[in-house]
Design an enzyme around this catalytic site. Structure first.
Site, short mmCIF file in Angstrom:
data_model
loop_
_atom_site.label_atom_id
_atom_site.label_comp_id
_atom_site.label_asym_id
_atom_site.label_seq_id
_atom_site.Cartn_x
_atom_site.Cartn_y
_atom_site.Cartn_z
N HIS A 360 1.07 5.24 -9.56
CA HIS A 360 1.42 3.99 -8.87
C HIS A 360 0.23 3.39 -8.12
O HIS A 360 0.33 2.29 -7.58
CB HIS A 360 2.63 4.19 -7.95
CG HIS A 360 2.34 4.83 -6.64
ND1 HIS A 360 2.56 6.17 -6.39
CD2 HIS A 360 1.86 4.32 -5.47
CE1 HIS A 360 2.24 6.45 -5.15
NE2 HIS A 360 1.80 5.35 -4.56
N ASP A 409 4.36 10.69 -11.75
CA ASP A 409 3.43 9.81 -11.02
C ASP A 409 2.02 10.42 -11.00
O ASP A 409 1.58 10.97 -9.99
CB ASP A 409 3.98 9.63 -9.60
CG ASP A 409 3.27 8.52 -8.83
OD1 ASP A 409 2.54 7.75 -9.46
OD2 ASP A 409 3.48 8.44 -7.61
N SER A 507 -1.31 7.87 -0.52
CA SER A 507 -0.78 7.89 -1.87
C SER A 507 -1.91 8.27 -2.82
O SER A 507 -3.03 7.76 -2.72
CB SER A 507 -0.23 6.52 -2.25
OG SER A 507 0.91 6.22 -1.49
#
Length: 558
Positions: A360, A409, A507
Site C-alpha cells: 500500500h 501487503d 507503514s
C-alpha cells in the site's frame, strides 16, 4: 491510496492520546536528564504550549502511576487460551472453554481417551467431536482398530514401493525404490535436517533405536510440555502427526516414544543431517550470484552498541546505526493537505539493490519516488546517507484491500544504481536477513521508523520500540481483531501495557526479531485499529519468501 484513511490508523506515532501522553513523557524528561538528547520540534510545538494543563497531567500521573491501566477491560488481552471466550465478571473474568479444553484459562486438555480403548492403535485427542480418534496400525481399521483388512490391498507402500505379505496376516514389508526408505517408503532422499534441525519439517517417525514415535496429540502426551496443544505448536511444525521435530532447540530432531505401553520417554530420531553441499545448494542450481552487484559481507549485524536514550511518546530515539537496514521512502509529490513532500513510508534493505516494503506504500510512480538509506534525522542531510531512485516496483500480485484491510501487503523496490553501484555497506547502511523459519509468540522484537503515516506528523528522529509477537489465535479474539487476521499476517504489541509500543513504526517499515545476535525481518508494518490500544498488524515475511527470492532472481537475469 492508503489503507484505512478514516478510522484505520496505520500505526500512528501518537501513543497515548492528548495531555496524558505528555504526562508520561515529561516525567521521564525531568527524572532522567540526558545531555545528548535533542527534543523534536513537533514535540515542542504540539505538546509544550499549554503548561498549566501539562503540569496537571504530570501531577495525576505522579499520584497514581497506574492511572492509564486502572479501568482496563480484563478481557482486552484475551487471557483465555485455545479459542476460549473471555467474559467480564466485575473486575475479573471467566473463560468459556470449547471442548476438549477446561481450566480457569482453558489451559487444560480433557483426556477423552480414558474410556475409549483403541486396541491395535493409539488414541489421539482431537478438537472436533467426539474429541478423540484411533490412529490404527496397518492393516487394522475401524473406530477401535479391531477390524483387519488385506495388508497389500490397497497398496500401503508409497512412492512406488511394492508390498509383500508375510506369514502372519497382519505383517507385510515394502520394497522401496532407490533413494526412498521407511516402513512405507515415505522418506525421500531430501529428508534431512539443517543445523540443529529446529526448522526440520520432514516425515521421519523412527528413533535411532527404531522405536515408532508417538503422535504429538497422543493422550499420553497431555502432561508433557511439548504436544499439539502447546502455544505456537504450528510454528514448531507440531500437529496431528508423529513426525520428528525439535521444538526446544536440542542438538537434532527427536520425538516421544511409549515404553512398556504406559511410560513415556524421548529419543533422538533416525534422520540424517544434510550434507554441506545440500545446505549450500539444496536444489542443485548453478551457484551464480544474485546480481552483478556484490552482496554485503553479512546481514542482520550492526556495529553499534545499544544506547538507551530519552523516551519519546512511548518509543525511544534510536542511536544512529542501530537499525542500518531502515529505509525511508520519500516522494516529491504532496500526498494530502496534511502530508507534504518527503518521507511517507518505511522499508528495509534486504540486498544492496532491493528494499522490502508494504504494497500500500507503492501507489506512487517511480519518477516521483526515492529511497534514502542511513537516514537518522529527516530534517538534515547526514554524511552517512545514501540516496537512490527506484528502477522498478514489484507489488505482490494478490495484494488486495477488502473493507479497508490490506491483504498480502508486500512489495519489492529495485533501486536504480548510482555510479554503477547500489547501496554500499557501512556502519550505517547494512542489509537485514530474511528469516528461515518462524519466531515464537512472546518473542521480543523491534519496530523502527519515524512514526510518520499518511494521516499525521511524527518525529524528525528515527524511533524504535520493543514489541512482543502475539499469536493469531489471541489477535483474532473478539476483543482485538475479531477474525480479521489471516495466515499471512502477524500481530505484535504489548497487551499488558498497551499504548507505549504499537505506534512508532511507519507503514512499510520493518519488524525485526533477533536470533543468535542476528536480526531478521519477520514483519512489515501494514495496518491497525485504535492506535496504541490494540496490537499492530504486520505482513508475515516468511509466507512470501518464495516470491521474494523468485522476483529478485528473475530480475538478476536481465
Amino acid at each position: 491510496m492508503f489503507a484505512r484513511m478514516s478510522d484505520l490508523h496505520v500505526l500512528l506515532l501518537m501513543v497515548l492520546a492528548g495531555k496524558t501522553a505528555f504526562g508520561l513523557s515529561l516525567l521521564s524528561f525531568l527524572t532522567e536528564p540526558d545531555p545528548d538528547w535533542t527534543p523534536d520540534q513537533y514535540e515542542y510545538s504540539q505538546e509544550y504550549n499549554n503548561q498549566e494543563e501539562n503540569a496537571s497531567s504530570t501531577t495525576a500521573y505522579s499520584d497514581n502511576p497506574d492511572w492509564y491501566y486502572e479501568e482496563d477491560d480484563p478481557c482486552l488481552s484475551n487471557p483465555c487460551t485455545h479459542g476460549g471466550d473471555c467474559l467480564v465478571s466485575g473486575a475479573t473474568f471467566t473463560c468459556r472453554c470449547p471442548d476438549p479444553f477446561s481450566g480457569n484459562r482453558c489451559q487444560n486438555v480433557q483426556n477423552k481417551c480414558k474410556n475409549n480403548p483403541c486396541g491395535r492403535g493409539d488414541c489421539l485427542i482431537t478438537q472436533s467431536p467426539p474429541y478423540h480418534r484411533c490412529a490404527c496400525k496397518h492393516p487394522y481399521r475401524g473406530s477401535d482398530c479391531s477390524r483387519v483388512v488385506p495388508v497389500c490391498r490397497p497398496n500401503p507402500c508409497q512412492n512406488g514401493g511394492t508390498c509383500s505379505r508375510q506369514r502372519r496376516r497382519s505383517k507385510f514389508t515394502c520394497a522401496c525404490p532407490d533413494q526412498f526408505k521407511g516402513k512405507l517408503c515415505e522418506i525421500g532422499p531430501d529428508d534431512c535436517y539443517v543445523d540443529d534441525g529446529y526448522s526440520y519439517r520432514g516425515r521421519v517417525s523412527k528413533t535411532i533405536h527404531q522405536h515408532t514415535c508417538l503422535y504429538w496429540n497422543s493422550h499420553l502426551l497431555l502432561q508433557e510440555k511439548y504436544n499439539m496443544f502447546m502455544e505456537d505448536a504450528e510454528a514448531h511444525g507440531i500437529g496431528e502427526h508423529n513426525f520428528c521435530r525439535n521444538p526446544d532447540g536440542d542438538k537434532k530432531p527427536w520425538c516421544f516414544i511409549k515404553v512398556n505401553n504406559v511410560k513415556v520417554k524421548w529419543e533422538y530420531c533416525d534422520v540424517p543431517a544434510c550434507s554441506a553441499l545440500d545446505v549450500a545448494n539444496p536444489e542443485g542450481r548453478p551457484t551464480e550470484p544474485l546480481t552483478k552487484f556484490p552482496e554485503f559481507g553479512s546481514c542482520g549485524r550492526t556495529e553499534i552498541a545499544e544506547k538507551k536514550v530519552k523516551r519519546i511518546f512511548g518509543g525511544f530515539k534510536s542511536t544512529a546505526g542501530k537499525h542500518p537496514w531502515q529505509a525511508s521512502l520519500q516522494t516529491s509529490l504532496r500526498l494530502t493537505v496534511s502530508t507534504p513532500q518527503g518521507h511517507y513510508c518505511g522499508g528495509a534493505l534486504i540486498h544492496p539493490c532491493w528494499v522490502l516494503t508494504a504494497a500500500h506504500c507503492t501507489e506512487i510512480k517511480t519518477k516521483y519516488l526515492k529511497v534514502v538509506l542511513g537516514d537518522q534525522d529527516l530534517t538534515k542531510t547526514e554524511f552517512h546517507e545514501q540516496s537512490f531512485g527506484v528502477q522498478k516496483i514489484f507489488k505482490y500480485s494478490h495484494y488486495i484491500e477488502i473493507d479497508d484491510i490490506p491483504y498480502n501487503d508486500i512489495a519489492l523496490l529495485k533501486l536504480k544504481p548510482v555510479d554503477g553501484h547500489c547501496a554500499l555497506e557501512s556502519k550505517y547502511v547494512k542489509t537485514v536477513c530474511l528469516p528461515d523459519g518462524p519466531f515464537l509468540s512472546g518473542t521480543e522484537c523491534y519496530i523502527s521508523g519515524w512514526g510518520v503515516t499518511e494521516t499525521g506528523e511524527g518525529s524528525r528522529h528515527l524511533l524504535d520500540a520493543k514489541v512482543k509477537l502475539i499469536s493469531n489465535t489471541i489477535c483474532n479474539s473478539r476483543q482485538l481483531y475479531d477474525h480479521s487476521i489471516d495466515d499471512n499476517m502477524i500481530c505484535a504489541g504489548n497487551l499488558q501495557k498497551p499504548g507505549q509500543d504499537s505506534c512508532q513504526g511507519d507503514s512499510g517499515g520493518p519488524l525485526t526479531c533477533e536470533k543468535d545476535g542476528t536480526s531478521y525481518i519477520y514483519g512489515i508494518v501494514s495496518w491497525g485499529l485504535e492506535c496504541g490500544k490494540r496490537p499492530g498488524v504486520y505482513t508475515q515475511v516468511t509466507k512470501f519468501l518464495t516470491w521474494i527470492k523468485a522476483t529478485m532472481e528473475k530480475e538478476a537475469s536481465f
